[in-house]
Design a protein around this motif. Structure first.
Motif, short mmCIF file in Angstrom:
data_model
loop_
_atom_site.label_atom_id
_atom_site.label_comp_id
_atom_site.label_asym_id
_atom_site.label_seq_id
_atom_site.Cartn_x
_atom_site.Cartn_y
_atom_site.Cartn_z
N GLU A 42 -1.17 -1.23 8.78
CA GLU A 42 -1.65 -0.19 7.88
C GLU A 42 -0.52 0.33 6.99
N ILE A 45 0.15 -2.26 4.29
CA ILE A 45 -0.87 -2.16 3.23
C ILE A 45 -0.54 -1.01 2.29
N LEU A 46 -0.16 0.13 2.83
CA LEU A 46 0.19 1.29 2.01
C LEU A 46 1.38 0.98 1.10
N ASN A 48 2.40 -2.02 0.08
CA ASN A 48 1.97 -3.01 -0.92
C ASN A 48 1.08 -2.38 -1.98
N LYS A 49 0.22 -1.46 -1.58
CA LYS A 49 -0.64 -0.77 -2.55
C LYS A 49 0.20 0.10 -3.49
N SER A 50 1.18 0.77 -2.94
CA SER A 50 2.04 1.65 -3.74
C SER A 50 2.89 0.88 -4.74
N THR A 51 3.18 -0.37 -4.44
CA THR A 51 4.03 -1.17 -5.32
C THR A 51 3.22 -2.20 -6.11
N TYR A 52 1.92 -1.99 -6.20
CA TYR A 52 1.01 -2.82 -7.01
C TYR A 52 0.98 -4.28 -6.58
N ARG A 53 1.08 -4.52 -5.28
CA ARG A 53 1.11 -5.90 -4.80
C ARG A 53 -0.17 -6.31 -4.07
N LEU A 54 -1.19 -5.50 -4.09
CA LEU A 54 -2.39 -5.81 -3.31
C LEU A 54 -3.49 -6.52 -4.08
N ASP A 55 -3.71 -6.17 -5.34
CA ASP A 55 -4.91 -6.64 -6.02
C ASP A 55 -4.74 -7.94 -6.79
N ARG A 171 2.60 -10.59 -7.40
CA ARG A 171 2.83 -10.18 -6.03
C ARG A 171 4.28 -10.37 -5.71
#
Length: 171
Positions: A42, A45-46, A48-55, A171
């Motif tokens: 978790e 994920i946070l 990666n989401k904060s650093t624009y690496r998820l989508d 990514r």
């Protein structure tokens, strides 16, 4: 040095913009996909989401043009671009230019794991021309740390030749 424990302990000296894919790969490598590591997953994920690496979309301020230039001696299977560990790049456009004569470019995509390669471009250029590369007239392609773009340049009477690629990190 990577400390075992909380991902934040290992990244607390970094800013959102300065965290590299290698940093994230290093601190998440010991995390297993298991019930025991749910909290660590978790947190990953946070980050990666904060650093624009998820989508899979472009990472802000990451677009660049990479250039490979060779002199009148040409080049054989020279590495143009290989992403760093943990990175994925979208290659969306390319061009080839020659100065002072003519030269021919063969561009290859190489699988560094299986040691296989395939030709993706065969272009000629005369002095002063900057030709778009054919494979990029279609939608671009993705490249990760296991792949490289290689160039072989045969020179007729050129002083120098260069290939440029537009790269955006996703990514």
């Amino acid at each position: 040095m990577i400390k075992l424990g909380n991902i934040f302990d290992n990244l607390n000296t970094k800013t959102v913009k300065s965290i590299s894919a290698t940093d994230i790969a290093d601190v998440t490598n010991p995390i297993h996909i298991s019930q025991a590591d749910v909290e660590a997953l978790e947190r990953t994920i946070l980050v990666n989401k904060s650093t624009y690496r998820l989508d899979g979309g472009p990472i802000p301020a990451s677009q660049k043009i990479v250039e490979f230039t060779c002199d009148d001696s040409g080049a054989t299977n020279a590495i143009v671009f290989t992403p760093n560990r943990g990175e994925v790049w979208s290659i969306s456009a390319g061009s080839y230019a020659s100065t002072g004569g003519t030269s021919r470019l063969f561009l290859f995509l190489k699988d560094n794991v299986n040691n296989l390669s395939m030709e993706i471009a065969d272009e000629s250029a005369s002095s002063g021309q900057q030709n778009p590369l054919d494979p990029f007239n279609a939608p671009g392609f993705m490249l990760d740390e296991n792949m490289s773009i290689l160039a072989t340049v045969s020179v007729t009477d050129s002083i120098s030749s260069s290939v440029r690629l537009s790269c955006t990190r996703v990514r």
